[in-house]
Design a protein around this motif. Structure first.
Motif, PDB file in Angstrom:
ATOM      1  N   SER A 314       0.850  -1.192   0.000  1.00  0.00           N
ATOM      2  CA  SER A 314       0.000   0.000   0.000  1.00  0.00           C
ATOM      3  C   SER A 314       0.883   1.238   0.000  1.00  0.00           C
ATOM      4  O   SER A 314       1.965   1.234   0.600  1.00  0.00           O
ATOM      5  CB  SER A 314      -0.900   0.006   1.248  1.00  0.00           C
ATOM      6  OG  SER A 314      -1.374   1.311   1.545  1.00  0.00           O
ATOM      7  N   GLY A 317      -2.298   5.598   0.398  1.00  0.00           N
ATOM      8  CA  GLY A 317      -3.209   6.521  -0.279  1.00  0.00           C
ATOM      9  C   GLY A 317      -2.659   7.907  -0.504  1.00  0.00           C
ATOM     10  O   GLY A 317      -3.420   8.872  -0.629  1.00  0.00           O
ATOM     11  N   GLY A 367     -13.263   1.280  -3.023  1.00  0.00           N
ATOM     12  CA  GLY A 367     -12.469   2.331  -2.409  1.00  0.00           C
ATOM     13  C   GLY A 367     -13.101   3.699  -2.423  1.00  0.00           C
ATOM     14  O   GLY A 367     -12.563   4.641  -1.845  1.00  0.00           O
ATOM     15  N   ASP A 445      -6.265   3.492   0.995  1.00  0.00           N
ATOM     16  CA  ASP A 445      -6.267   2.893  -0.332  1.00  0.00           C
ATOM     17  C   ASP A 445      -6.415   1.377  -0.194  1.00  0.00           C
ATOM     18  O   ASP A 445      -6.542   0.846   0.913  1.00  0.00           O
ATOM     19  CB  ASP A 445      -5.002   3.275  -1.104  1.00  0.00           C
ATOM     20  CG  ASP A 445      -3.719   2.803  -0.421  1.00  0.00           C
ATOM     21  OD1 ASP A 445      -3.804   2.179   0.665  1.00  0.00           O
ATOM     22  OD2 ASP A 445      -2.625   3.061  -0.949  1.00  0.00           O
ATOM     23  N   PRO A 464      -1.192   1.634  -8.414  1.00  0.00           N
ATOM     24  CA  PRO A 464      -2.412   1.853  -7.624  1.00  0.00           C
ATOM     25  C   PRO A 464      -3.713   1.582  -8.378  1.00  0.00           C
ATOM     26  O   PRO A 464      -4.750   2.163  -8.039  1.00  0.00           O
ATOM     27  CB  PRO A 464      -2.298   3.336  -7.306  1.00  0.00           C
ATOM     28  CG  PRO A 464      -1.698   3.919  -8.563  1.00  0.00           C
ATOM     29  CD  PRO A 464      -0.751   2.871  -9.089  1.00  0.00           C
ATOM     30  N   SER A 467      -7.022   1.132  -6.684  1.00  0.00           N
ATOM     31  CA  SER A 467      -7.415   2.217  -5.777  1.00  0.00           C
ATOM     32  C   SER A 467      -7.850   3.479  -6.518  1.00  0.00           C
ATOM     33  O   SER A 467      -8.015   4.530  -5.890  1.00  0.00           O
ATOM     34  CB  SER A 467      -6.242   2.559  -4.843  1.00  0.00           C
ATOM     35  OG  SER A 467      -5.939   1.482  -3.984  1.00  0.00           O
ATOM     36  N   TYR A 470     -10.730   5.481  -5.056  1.00  0.00           N
ATOM     37  CA  TYR A 470     -10.309   6.197  -3.848  1.00  0.00           C
ATOM     38  C   TYR A 470      -9.585   7.487  -4.225  1.00  0.00           C
ATOM     39  O   TYR A 470      -9.865   8.562  -3.670  1.00  0.00           O
ATOM     40  CB  TYR A 470      -9.400   5.300  -2.995  1.00  0.00           C
ATOM     41  CG  TYR A 470      -8.492   6.080  -2.081  1.00  0.00           C
ATOM     42  CD1 TYR A 470      -8.944   6.552  -0.848  1.00  0.00           C
ATOM     43  CD2 TYR A 470      -7.182   6.384  -2.462  1.00  0.00           C
ATOM     44  CE1 TYR A 470      -8.115   7.303  -0.026  1.00  0.00           C
ATOM     45  CE2 TYR A 470      -6.350   7.126  -1.650  1.00  0.00           C
ATOM     46  CZ  TYR A 470      -6.822   7.589  -0.430  1.00  0.00           C
ATOM     47  OH  TYR A 470      -6.003   8.342   0.374  1.00  0.00           O
ATOM     48  N   PHE A 471      -8.638   7.407  -5.164  1.00  0.00           N
ATOM     49  CA  PHE A 471      -7.875   8.595  -5.545  1.00  0.00           C
ATOM     50  C   PHE A 471      -8.765   9.640  -6.217  1.00  0.00           C
ATOM     51  O   PHE A 471      -8.569  10.845  -6.032  1.00  0.00           O
ATOM     52  CB  PHE A 471      -6.711   8.205  -6.457  1.00  0.00           C
ATOM     53  CG  PHE A 471      -5.561   7.568  -5.733  1.00  0.00           C
ATOM     54  CD1 PHE A 471      -4.790   8.301  -4.845  1.00  0.00           C
ATOM     55  CD2 PHE A 471      -5.254   6.228  -5.921  1.00  0.00           C
ATOM     56  CE1 PHE A 471      -3.731   7.720  -4.162  1.00  0.00           C
ATOM     57  CE2 PHE A 471      -4.199   5.636  -5.247  1.00  0.00           C
ATOM     58  CZ  PHE A 471      -3.437   6.380  -4.364  1.00  0.00           C
TER      59      PHE A 471
END
Length: 574
Positions: A314, A317, A367, A445, A464, A467, A470-471
């Motif tokens: 990870s 994030g 996410g 993340d 990533p 994710s 999420y971003f």
């Protein structure tokens, strides 16, 4: 330092895991040897000039043995530290505890689940111990001589208007001494045994240079705190020493192969002669990338190690954004520590307990409902010139107007005159830098990255990509905050290429409930290899969400306390 040297405990790395464990074992009377590949950085020795900074990177094959180690992987970049004190030398000082409900316990299934075998309650006494030893203080917002940082209150108010909580987070920075009112530049007292460098330190002078290394000793970095205490208790701390191999010994313990760097020598690490030291206990704390690399590189010598090695990477994030054009007085982005305010955005688990649903997410994809922190990010004073220079349209027009006035004065035979005001107009009003600030986001993340070693080089894949929702959410949240402050948000150009930069790599040798779910147990000990521990960010089975340094240090403190209390190490299993 040949093959006959033996220590009770060898610690590899001097960051938040290594410094804490070295101190705890040394305090308990163990013979401790700590190996750190980088050099020591006393106050006043950190690079500042362009020439110094250009040489301040880590690549021994090119004769560079500097502070910043920059990695480029398939879809992201990572920046870590190489020096005595590890990441504490260049981090942004924030020591937040991991949110209680973010210690999620998903059912192990597929990729991307999180299952923390420890809880917030397990770490609470260790959080407190680390905070006390490092010495945390909060930015003295609103007090005399600390009011230039308008960004502190502006971000806090913007976050609260949007319905989020905000605070001045605990910082590993000394603003005031002994309970006195904070004063920039005041002498900092030391313990009776002093500090490892023997250099004086002063309270924070608000220069914004935290991420480049503090030349004033105002940051309570690990060399000034834990490592100085470890040396006081007898730990043998060796810089320029890089661990390369791990071999279990018959009857228990380990042989560690290491090399010694000579700063300035143009020699690849693999070409250096290897030396050895034996130990009863071996603590790996070379950082997430360094520790995972060591274990993968020596996998054949560690029979029975978990198949989860290299999994669950990870980037915590991490996402960097920028705000410009904030109206009103200057934000003071270069007149405070790097981070002074943290805005917390809630997570779906906050409302229904510690189960994140693994790789699933709410509306918007996996996410999209995960929590995060968004923090103000200052920068050194000289960076304000870079911000102004980036405003090319206005700069070009000022240059044209100034040249025109000078030429007109000469052609018309005007009298000689003072041109201070003209030069001032040429430099401009400084509006671009006055209303600009970076934003640093981080959060939960999805830990689906996979680490491997190919041709002796570290590789990380599958991050990533999983994710991205999420971003995307984090990007929108940053834009909301920028607009709430009256400014304009600018995405990091790398995100347009679906790339990110992380300064908080985690996972790779994570803890689990058993060997099928993790590489180490909840006490940091490698399954099937008694006396071998992982004490850094590699141990974490998912993102911390907040800045991870305090959680890593608390985990290491818990690990060391348990190992000391457990007594002698059992024989290594075949």
């Amino acid at each position: 330092m040949g093959g006959n040297e033996h220590a009770d405990v060898v610690v590899v790395g001097s960051g938040f895991g290594g410094a804490v464990t070295a101190y705890r074992f040394a305090e308990a009377g163990h013979r401790v040897v700590l190996l750190e590949r980088g050099k020591a950085y006393p106050p006043g020795s950190f690079a500042r000039s362009p020439t110094e900074i250009a040489a301040n990177f880590w690549d021994p094959s090119q004769g560079r043995h500097g502070l910043f180690d920059v990695w480029s992987f398939a879809d992201f970049e990572a920046v870590v530290s190489s020096g005595l004190g590890g990441g504490s030398l260049i981090y942004a000082n924030v020591l937040l505890r991991k949110d209680e409900k973010w210690f999620v316990r998903d059912a192990p299934a597929g990729e991307g689940y999180e299952n923390w075998p420890i809880s917030r309650a397990d770490l609470e006494p260790h959080y407190a111990a680390v905070e006390k030893t490092i010495g945390v203080q909060r930015f003295p917002k609103g007090q005399p001589r600390y009011q230039a940082s308008r960004r502190t209150e502006l971000l806090e108010q913007a976050g609260e208007r949007l319905g989020y909580t905000a605070e001045q987070p605990p910082l590993a920075v000394t603003f005031g001494v002994g309970g006195d009112a904070p004063v920039p530049g005041a002498p900092i007292g030391e313990p009776a045994y002093g500090n490892i460098h023997g250099r004086p330190r002063i309270t924070c002078v608000l220069c914004g240079e935290c991420d480049l290394g503090c030349n004033y000793g105002s940051k309570n970095t690990l060399d000034h705190t834990y490592l100085s205490a470890a040396v006081h208790h007898g730990a043998n701390v060796r810089v320029h020493h890089e661990a390369r191999s791990i071999t279990p010994r018959d009857g228990g313990g380990y042989t560690v192969g290491y090399v010694v760097h000579t700063p300035g020598d143009v020699v690849a690490t693999s070409a250096l002669p290897q030396r050895t030291i034996t130990c009863d206990r071996l603590v790996l704390a070379a950082g997430t990338l360094g520790t995972t690399y060591l274990l993968l590189r020596n996998r054949a010598a560690l029979p029975g190690i978990s198949r989860m090695l290299g999994r669950r990477f990870s980037g915590n994030g991490d996402l960097l954004g920028f705000v410009s054009g904030v109206p009103g007085p200057a934000l003071g982005s270069a007149h405070a520590p790097v981070i002074t305010t943290a805005v917390r955005v809630p997570d779906a688990v906050d409302s229904h307990g510690g189960h994140a649903g693994g790789h699933t997410g709410g509306r918007g994809g996996p996410g999209a409902d995960r929590g995060c922190y968004i923090e103000d990010a200052g920068y050194p004073g000289f960076a304000e010139w870079l911000v102004e220079a980036a405003n090319l349209d206005n700069e070009a027009s000022r240059i044209v107007r100034t040249v025109y006035e000078l030429i007109r004065s000469r052609l018309t035979g005007g009298p000689s005159r003072q041109i201070g005001a003209l030069v001032g107009r040429l430099l401009g009003p400084g509006e671009a830098s006055a209303g600009a600030m970076p934003l640093l986001g981080m959060g939960r993340d999805i830990p689906t990255g996979k680490i491997s070693v190919r041709d002796d080089y570290l590789q990380i894949e599958n991050y990533p990509a999983d994710s991205q929702p999420y971003f995307e959410r984090l990007d929108r949240l940053m834009e909301d905050l920028a607009e709430e402050m009256g400014g304009k948000y600018h995405r990091n150009p790398l995100t347009l290429l679906s790339r990110v930069i992380t300064v908080h790599p985690l996972g790779g040798a994570s803890m689990g409930t058993d060997i099928t779910t993790g590489v180490i147990d909840e006490w940091g000990e490698v399954f099937n290899h008694p006396g071998l521990y992982v004490a850094d960010g590699a141990a974490l089975p998912g993102p911390v969400g907040a800045n991870p340094s305090l959680t890593i240090a608390a985990f290491a403190d818990r690990l060391a306390e348990h190992a000391v209390d457990a007594g002698p190490v059992l024989e290594t299993q075949p």
